[in-house]
Design an enzyme around this catalytic site. Sequence first.
Site, mmCIF file in Angstrom:
data_model
loop_
_atom_site.group_PDB
_atom_site.id
_atom_site.type_symbol
_atom_site.label_atom_id
_atom_site.label_comp_id
_atom_site.label_asym_id
_atom_site.label_seq_id
_atom_site.Cartn_x
_atom_site.Cartn_y
_atom_site.Cartn_z
ATOM 1 N N LYS A 12 0.851 -1.184 0.000
ATOM 2 C CA LYS A 12 0.000 0.000 0.000
ATOM 3 C C LYS A 12 0.885 1.232 0.000
ATOM 4 C CE LYS A 12 -4.558 0.702 0.415
ATOM 5 N NZ LYS A 12 -5.471 -0.140 -0.384
ATOM 6 N N THR A 57 -3.830 -5.219 0.832
ATOM 7 C CA THR A 57 -3.248 -3.896 1.059
ATOM 8 C C THR A 57 -4.195 -3.033 1.887
ATOM 9 O OG1 THR A 57 -4.091 -2.869 -0.975
ATOM 10 C CG2 THR A 57 -2.015 -4.087 -1.132
ATOM 11 N N ARG A 175 28.844 32.132 -10.341
ATOM 12 C CA ARG A 175 27.486 31.855 -10.808
ATOM 13 C C ARG A 175 26.609 31.519 -9.616
ATOM 14 N NH1 ARG A 175 27.547 25.636 -13.363
ATOM 15 N NH2 ARG A 175 28.417 24.649 -11.508
ATOM 16 N N GLN A 218 29.542 18.521 -8.981
ATOM 17 C CA GLN A 218 30.137 17.236 -8.609
ATOM 18 C C GLN A 218 31.031 17.371 -7.376
ATOM 19 O OE1 GLN A 218 29.630 18.262 -11.744
ATOM 20 N NE2 GLN A 218 29.638 16.564 -13.217
ATOM 21 N N HIS A 246 19.232 25.844 -13.246
ATOM 22 C CA HIS A 246 19.973 26.959 -13.806
ATOM 23 C C HIS A 246 19.248 28.283 -13.560
ATOM 24 C CE1 HIS A 246 22.299 23.771 -15.462
ATOM 25 N NE2 HIS A 246 21.262 23.281 -16.116
#
Lengths: 281, 281, 281, 281
Positions: A12, A57, A175, A218, A246
């Site tokens: 469920k 369920t 940035r 990264q 972005h």
Amino acid sequence: MPARLGATNYGKSRVRLFRVVRDGARHHVAELTVDVALEGAYQAVHLEGDNAAVLPTDTMRNTVYAMAKEHPVTPIEAFGRTLVRHFLGATHHADGARVRIAAHGWDRITVGGTPHDHSFVRGSAERRMAYVSATRGGERYSAGIEDLEVLKTTRSSFEGYIKDRFTTLPETRDRIFSTVVSARWAYSAAPADFDAAFAAVRTAMLETFAGHDSKSVQQTLFAMGTAAIDAVPEVSEIRLSLPNRHYLLFDLARFGMENANEVFVPTSEPHGLIEATVVRE
Amino acid sequence: MPARLGATNYGKSRVRLFRVVRDGARHHVAELTVDVALEGAYQAVHLEGDNAAVLPTDTMRNTVYAMAKEHPVTPIEAFGRTLVRHFLGATHHADGARVRIAAHGWDRITVGGTPHDHSFVRGSAERRMAYVSATRGGERYSAGIEDLEVLKTTRSSFEGYIKDRFTTLPETRDRIFSTVVSARWAYSAAPADFDAAFAAVRTAMLETFAGHDSKSVQQTLFAMGTAAIDAVPEVSEIRLSLPNRHYLLFDLARFGMENANEVFVPTSEPHGLIEATVVRE
Amino acid sequence: MPARLGATNYGKSRVRLFRVVRDGARHHVAELTVDVALEGAYQAVHLEGDNAAVLPTDTMRNTVYAMAKEHPVTPIEAFGRTLVRHFLGATHHADGARVRIAAHGWDRITVGGTPHDHSFVRGSAERRMAYVSATRGGERYSAGIEDLEVLKTTRSSFEGYIKDRFTTLPETRDRIFSTVVSARWAYSAAPADFDAAFAAVRTAMLETFAGHDSKSVQQTLFAMGTAAIDAVPEVSEIRLSLPNRHYLLFDLARFGMENANEVFVPTSEPHGLIEATVVRE
Amino acid sequence: MPARLGATNYGKSRVRLFRVVRDGARHHVAELTVDVALEGAYQAVHLEGDNAAVLPTDTMRNTVYAMAKEHPVTPIEAFGRTLVRHFLGATHHADGARVRIAAHGWDRITVGGTPHDHSFVRGSAERRMAYVSATRGGERYSAGIEDLEVLKTTRSSFEGYIKDRFTTLPETRDRIFSTVVSARWAYSAAPADFDAAFAAVRTAMLETFAGHDSKSVQQTLFAMGTAAIDAVPEVSEIRLSLPNRHYLLFDLARFGMENANEVFVPTSEPHGLIEATVVRE
């Protein structure tokens, strides 16, 4: 028969639970979404339509509410343990049980400077997650965070990458870095205090994000994962999924204006997606 | 021609803007979604395909970013004023301009107990809204809140209503009251401090919600609206839309358990919807 | 008291209903979402917490299902009429009742070339809408369409508009025109066949969209509205809301490639938004 | 260093592409959402912030559009192959490339009984999926369906399951069966005609769903999977995920009415979730 049954699971999903605990006039609340799944010997169910092995369920759903009456629902890892143990006990056909719990935040409303006893306002979309799985041999615990949105306005660069015929992105030393943290980490053993362990991992990731001089998503991802592992000894590994949302510098030069990293266009799609696992040595 | 043109408006919606203001190392950020609409003498556009009167919506978009460079974007009501004045000046074909601005919250990340200079975490889904409309004769200001989710675990009853053949709801003196506040209020004149006015209305509504002994959503709505009007002299009226999100008591008696307002099922649909305007006398 | 009660309404929203009608082995299905609202003399409810005039929204919900058993749910306008008449009869405190019904499409699954008797596949997100309102004096009917997405790959231009300092959009004689039609039209009197009237308006709008040589979204909107009015004598006016979902030509020239209206980037935000009412003369 | 890097991948997600192909006046369109991911030797990127091995995700995005100009985008499996081959060629640091493509349906508008040359209406939310992965050793293909909603009004029972203290669900020989098919199947080798293979799997699943006398979602799932494997020789295995979306019989007996499987409440949450893999012997 040209086909055979491979891996199965059933259960469920999206069982929504709200639990109130009263400490006199002081009320404590927890709002959870619970998913339950069983794995096991369900060959006859799939191939013959024989439901003798099926715990419905609908019963799983009922059980979540009954267990929430009789057992604590926080820390959510403990409630997950209550549930997987119950379900393995409820049906010998299951070899394994998995529970996933998402906790949705409610903060107390401040009235006249004081947090109110029984009135709450919704927090951010961030959700604390618990994943508890059990076999007949024991339980395993993971925890996580979903939809933790963070952003920094500087200390993020991206340079020195491959250029080819289709490169148009300019290199940048400054940035915006905006992401939505999804993290899931495994515990090698249950920590003594699940709440403290969660808080320590969360703080480690947030503080690392804030303080890191990022050369790439990264690199920041690895730093965040390492910080999480450093923060809690029981964290054996952590998987991070970081979309790179972005924020595009709007081109104001066309209007004779300068844009010194002041005016941006937030975008949802497309987005970068950086994923990695960091593993304790 | 069997048909004529009635009321029209056109514009650009969902212009997303992120603005960074640097105060030395301390960065301030605003993330906004802006909708712009013009009304006016656009008969020839619709009937003849003559675009001579059309300021393109693409230009509206560009203009939002350019204005965000040259003018403050907070308080958002002031940015709305900048925009409506610009657009009425940009085209004499428009009789009216309307701007709707939603502000999305970013909170500073706390690092070692201190709010960080340039790193942020997303707040709740609640959005502060501004609505500025202008004709050749002047501007009008409204403000609002969207998606402010609140909940109280007691001090809410519902009794004494009409019973008929289709009534199954039991009367109750103690239920959960959960709603998502949508509010919009008009200012009879621009307040001296839009931020303070917004904060005062918001606080008045939250504190009233928390403190009210509710006999119905309707009654609490009126109390919240009255509190808003009391809080800020320039608020001439306020429209509140309060869904009644039902948290259903789960029936544990079937399992021989008591449920003393402890275990609930949060639901999304169906929901009650209570709407009313409260007007300053 | 510094405040008085203005306009109010209350009711139940998002009541989801699925109705099966069996014609022997042939099953017919309707899936609806129903919103109910009442308006009336609710001063005491809001100001004094006196619920004597309140027909609970929970009862409204129950009633929708009971009426769906005893009365046809299609055409949805007729079901709306059943509901508003019932609710005005159920409480003399209400001056007006409004019902909004959305119909969600299910198509028969084709098996071996034949539409199946009792198995269905979901259609598009397009929803047929009915709006029925009643006072003590009678009923009024409107109908509509939501989320009807259409697109044409040519015969759409946009030229001759205002240019100013912030204009960057190039004029074009050939662009993609993509929109999501929201339309709502009023009937001056109930048409003899609501289904036929709906189908005629829908067809008129789709065929006009397809065939129109568009000089602007505005011009096409007016043509679609006029066609709707031409198609059904009872349509007294129609309101159209047409977002202009931009499909941007991707700049391939940077890679030494031509893009002769072949490769586009679909976007969701920002979007233009063109709205107008077309009125029968 | 207490931590090491485990599995990684990075790429661009939600690259939206619209491609028009003109066959004289007849236009053909494809709307796709593309996700690209690379795996490989990215240790220095994560640990040292050295981006020399990084093909930027922005370049991946540009490349999708450039490849869509120079190569067919349908069948989507072939476009996926174009992309993975390109990306492995573009960077020797990648060991593997994966592309996921979702195709969104547009149907021609019928005008006067004839499908129009260049005007389209959106189909259902169902999406055809392709998954192409490549290493230096070759490519692998999978295909799938997402959000295919189906429902049957009879020929579905659920009996003979485990009963325990928390069971409240009544056994039934006749219920509604509603699900949203998510399926993904692997090809042991690229079929000669990807479009035909997809259509054959889809038809097999739909016809099986319609025709099956279901004793459980599990049994129908296995029948659908087996039919898919029977239909296309290259399908080596298929994973099906079938939520059981409950359509609850509304209790009309409280109002003295019978409900002979006529009036239901569609629900979204909670839902059952049945998942299994069916494997070719």
